[in-house]
Design a protein around this motif. Structure first.
Motif, mmCIF file in Angstrom:
data_model
loop_
_atom_site.group_PDB
_atom_site.id
_atom_site.type_symbol
_atom_site.label_atom_id
_atom_site.label_comp_id
_atom_site.label_asym_id
_atom_site.label_seq_id
_atom_site.Cartn_x
_atom_site.Cartn_y
_atom_site.Cartn_z
ATOM 1 N N ASP A 180 0.841 -1.203 0.000
ATOM 2 C CA ASP A 180 0.000 0.000 0.000
ATOM 3 C C ASP A 180 0.876 1.253 0.000
ATOM 4 O OD1 ASP A 180 -2.271 -1.599 0.123
ATOM 5 O OD2 ASP A 180 -2.417 -1.468 2.308
ATOM 6 N N ASP A 181 1.936 1.241 0.808
ATOM 7 C CA ASP A 181 2.825 2.401 0.881
ATOM 8 C C ASP A 181 3.613 2.573 -0.416
ATOM 9 O OD1 ASP A 181 3.940 4.559 2.657
ATOM 10 O OD2 ASP A 181 5.803 3.513 2.193
ATOM 11 N N LEU A 182 3.952 1.467 -1.062
ATOM 12 C CA LEU A 182 4.621 1.551 -2.358
ATOM 13 C C LEU A 182 3.750 2.308 -3.359
ATOM 14 C CD1 LEU A 182 6.676 0.811 -4.591
ATOM 15 C CD2 LEU A 182 5.495 -1.402 -4.795
ATOM 16 N N MET A 183 2.469 2.068 -3.356
ATOM 17 C CA MET A 183 1.561 2.749 -4.270
ATOM 18 C C MET A 183 1.606 4.263 -4.040
ATOM 19 S SD MET A 183 -1.539 -0.024 -3.962
ATOM 20 C CE MET A 183 -2.687 0.727 -5.103
ATOM 21 N N ALA A 184 1.640 4.672 -2.778
ATOM 22 C CA ALA A 184 1.742 6.096 -2.468
ATOM 23 C C ALA A 184 3.085 6.653 -2.915
ATOM 24 C CB ALA A 184 1.549 6.310 -0.960
ATOM 25 N N PHE A 185 4.144 5.866 -2.759
ATOM 26 C CA PHE A 185 5.481 6.288 -3.169
ATOM 27 C C PHE A 185 5.557 6.474 -4.684
ATOM 28 C CE2 PHE A 185 9.940 5.396 -4.302
ATOM 29 C CZ PHE A 185 10.607 6.279 -3.460
ATOM 30 N N LEU A 186 4.978 5.561 -5.435
ATOM 31 C CA LEU A 186 4.969 5.676 -6.898
ATOM 32 C C LEU A 186 4.236 6.940 -7.338
ATOM 33 C CD1 LEU A 186 4.157 1.968 -7.862
ATOM 34 C CD2 LEU A 186 6.364 3.107 -8.106
ATOM 35 N N THR A 187 3.094 7.209 -6.707
ATOM 36 C CA THR A 187 2.312 8.385 -7.068
ATOM 37 C C THR A 187 3.062 9.673 -6.753
ATOM 38 O OG1 THR A 187 0.252 7.192 -6.693
ATOM 39 C CG2 THR A 187 0.134 9.587 -6.646
ATOM 40 N N ALA A 188 3.781 9.690 -5.638
ATOM 41 C CA ALA A 188 4.495 10.895 -5.208
ATOM 42 C C ALA A 188 5.812 11.091 -5.940
ATOM 43 C CB ALA A 188 4.753 10.833 -3.706
ATOM 44 N N SER A 189 6.197 10.150 -6.802
ATOM 45 C CA SER A 189 7.536 10.164 -7.404
ATOM 46 C C SER A 189 7.473 10.069 -8.932
ATOM 47 C CB SER A 189 8.362 9.001 -6.840
ATOM 48 O OG SER A 189 8.368 9.013 -5.430
ATOM 49 N N PRO A 190 6.925 11.093 -9.608
ATOM 50 C CA PRO A 190 6.825 11.038 -11.070
ATOM 51 C C PRO A 190 8.136 11.335 -11.785
ATOM 52 C CG PRO A 190 5.950 13.109 -10.277
ATOM 53 C CD PRO A 190 6.277 12.293 -9.058
ATOM 54 N N SER A 191 9.165 11.739 -11.055
ATOM 55 C CA SER A 191 10.484 11.994 -11.643
ATOM 56 C C SER A 191 11.547 11.519 -10.660
ATOM 57 C CB SER A 191 10.672 13.491 -11.931
ATOM 58 O OG SER A 191 10.967 14.206 -10.736
ATOM 59 N N PRO A 192 12.794 11.328 -11.109
ATOM 60 C CA PRO A 192 13.855 10.953 -10.165
ATOM 61 C C PRO A 192 14.014 11.961 -9.030
ATOM 62 C CG PRO A 192 14.590 10.604 -12.415
ATOM 63 C CD PRO A 192 13.272 11.311 -12.502
ATOM 64 N N TYR A 193 13.790 13.239 -9.309
ATOM 65 C CA TYR A 193 13.949 14.272 -8.284
ATOM 66 C C TYR A 193 12.868 14.145 -7.213
ATOM 67 C CZ TYR A 193 16.339 15.758 -12.480
ATOM 68 O OH TYR A 193 17.119 15.772 -13.606
ATOM 69 N N HIS A 194 11.662 13.810 -7.629
ATOM 70 C CA HIS A 194 10.600 13.568 -6.656
ATOM 71 C C HIS A 194 10.844 12.272 -5.881
ATOM 72 C CE1 HIS A 194 8.548 16.504 -9.259
ATOM 73 N NE2 HIS A 194 7.790 16.751 -8.223
ATOM 74 N N ALA A 195 11.371 11.253 -6.557
ATOM 75 C CA ALA A 195 11.665 9.994 -5.868
ATOM 76 C C ALA A 195 12.685 10.204 -4.760
ATOM 77 C CB ALA A 195 12.181 8.958 -6.868
ATOM 78 N N VAL A 196 13.710 10.994 -5.038
ATOM 79 C CA VAL A 196 14.737 11.298 -4.040
ATOM 80 C C VAL A 196 14.128 12.076 -2.875
ATOM 81 C CG1 VAL A 196 16.766 12.747 -3.651
ATOM 82 C CG2 VAL A 196 16.735 11.136 -5.549
ATOM 83 N N ALA A 197 13.277 13.053 -3.185
ATOM 84 C CA ALA A 197 12.630 13.822 -2.126
ATOM 85 C C ALA A 197 11.726 12.931 -1.273
ATOM 86 C CB ALA A 197 11.826 14.972 -2.731
ATOM 87 N N SER A 198 10.999 12.004 -1.919
ATOM 88 C CA SER A 198 10.139 11.079 -1.174
ATOM 89 C C SER A 198 10.960 10.157 -0.279
ATOM 90 C CB SER A 198 9.299 10.245 -2.150
ATOM 91 O OG SER A 198 8.458 11.055 -2.936
#
Length: 435
Positions: A19-37
């Motif tokens: 479930d948390d992975l799904m939220a992480f994917l949504t919050a991370s549309p770019s590498p920069y967002h993934a790093v921030a998440s």
């Protein structure tokens, strides 16, 4: 494959991790967002950011470094010696997609379009007739960066109607330059329109924007799929699934001062186009961080050599589950299945870095966590992909093992995995990092 039950007998993660992975994917549309998440999750676990330009000290605890779309994080237990080896989980934050060109405003015949360049080995047809958003970062004249995420239907790459191409179902041929430019409105094309729009979305003045790293993403949310919700469909699972699992595993070890190793997360950018970047696995970032950590604890070059000699890296990236419609494309004796646990990836030509000793490390971690595992090799008649694994092994002299989660539709705008595999991987990573 092991005979362990599909649910781990030890470890902190269950279906809630997915479930948390799904939220992480949504919050991370770019590498920069993934790093921030990732950084946000690490901060909650007590990690603190250190700057590459600052002097590092010998303090223990969790730390992380961010450079662009890459993040390196590590936890130094109390009493760790300068020569203490590392346990590293390597992954990457980037995914194949469409990226905005330096002069983005274009159009024809009353349509306004955005000029994009193809990034990585994406499946082009999966971007057709899909609602698309726009995300990334803006760089201002003062050198600061601002994240932006237009996470709503904004663009679309329209496919030609079958009435105008009766052979489309006999083999669709897409020209990367002519056919992949998305539309985002109608009317006259004016230079500066897109960046003015994106700057407003980010809350900055367009005149202050001097550079951008923007990319297209599908706005459809991740979702469980199947009669029993046993599958997960979503974007960028290659390879944010591994990044998320590694962040969760590392964060779970915060405060553990009984660890015999220093656990590390290394999430690189630009894996999908060869890793040759200052934020890629070919670059010096990981080696610099590991060495500086040794020296900050008063170590010498001898301590650095001892630490690296005892270090093991799990290169965690997605792999291919057996496809029910194309089983002949897989090796006939290796058919990884979704929800069968993480896969051990082997290629004797070193497209993957796994050898027998690495296999022993990985299987021991899976057995400790009560997690099943599977083996993957490519069909001899099919070219084999590669990962950051061989790069890490060769560049740093670190024993490296290639693993991951088996998925379908790799490099599609929307991929498919088993809903249990993300938390099975995370539990195996915890056992590995613990030693």
């Amino acid at each position: 494959m092991t005979s362990a039950a599909s649910r781990p007998t030890a470890g902190p993660f269950d279906r809630g991790h997915t479930d948390d992975l799904m939220a992480f994917l949504t919050a991370s549309p770019s590498p920069y967002h993934a790093v921030a998440s990732a950084a946000q999750r690490l901060e909650k676990a007590g990690f603190r950011r250190v700057e590459e330009t600052a002097a590092w000290d010998a303090t223990t605890g969790g730390k992380y470094v961010i450079r662009g779309g890459a993040i390196i994080a590590w936890y130094v237990p109390e009493g760790a010696a300068a020569h203490t080896p590392y346990r590293i989980v390597g992954a990457h934050t980037d995914s194949p997609n469409l990226r905005v060109k330096p002069q983005p405003d274009m159009g024809a015949h009353g349509w306004r379009q955005v000029a994009v360049e193809i990034y990585g080995g994406t499946l082009l047809n999966t971007w057709l007739d899909r609602d698309l958003g726009l995300a990334g970062r803006l760089t201002l004249r003062d050198g600061s960066h601002h994240l932006v995420n237009v996470d709503r239907p904004l663009l679309r790459v329209p496919q030609l109607a079958i009435h105008l191409d009766r052979s489309a179902n006999d083999g669709l041929k897409l020209e990367r330059q002519r056919h992949m430019q998305p539309v985002w409105g109608t009317g006259e094309v004016h230079e500066g329109d897109l960046i003015e729009f994106v700057a407003a979305e980010a809350g900055v003045d367009a005149e202050d924007v001097s550079g951008w790293d923007l990319m297209v993403h599908a706005v459809e949310a991740p979702a469980y799929l199947g009669r029993d919700r046993e599958l997960l469909a979503g974007p960028r699972m290659d390879n944010l699934l591994s990044v998320h699992a590694a962040v969760a595993a590392l964060a779970s070890l915060a405060g553990r001062d009984d660890l015999p190793y220093i656990p590390v997360l290394a999430a690189f950018d630009h894996e999908e186009n060869g890793s040759e970047a200052d934020t890629g696995a070919q670059g010096p970032l990981l080696g610099n961080v590991l060495e500086r950590s040794v020296y900050a604890r008063g170590g010498s070059y001898e301590d650095r050599a001892r630490a690296f000699a005892g270090t093991v890296c799990l290169s965690s990236d997605t792999g291919h589950a057996v496809h029910p419609n194309y089983a002949e494309r897989h090796d006939p004796t290796h058919h990884p299945r979704v929800n069968g646990g993480p896969i051990l990836k082997v290629n004797v030509n070193q497209r993957y870095a796994t050898d027998g000793s690495g296999r022993a490390v990985f299987t021991a971690a899976c057995e400790k966590a009560g997690v099943p595992w599977q083996s993957f090799v490519s069909n001899n008649d099919m070219p084999c992909g590669t990962t950051i694994g061989p790069i890490t092994a060769a560049r740093h002299g670190i024993r490296t093992v290639d693993i991951g989660v088996a998925i379908l539709s790799m490099h599609s705008a929307r991929e498919l995995c088993g809903a249990e595999d993300p938390y099975l991987l995370a539990n195996a990573l915890v056992a590995f990092l613990e030693g």
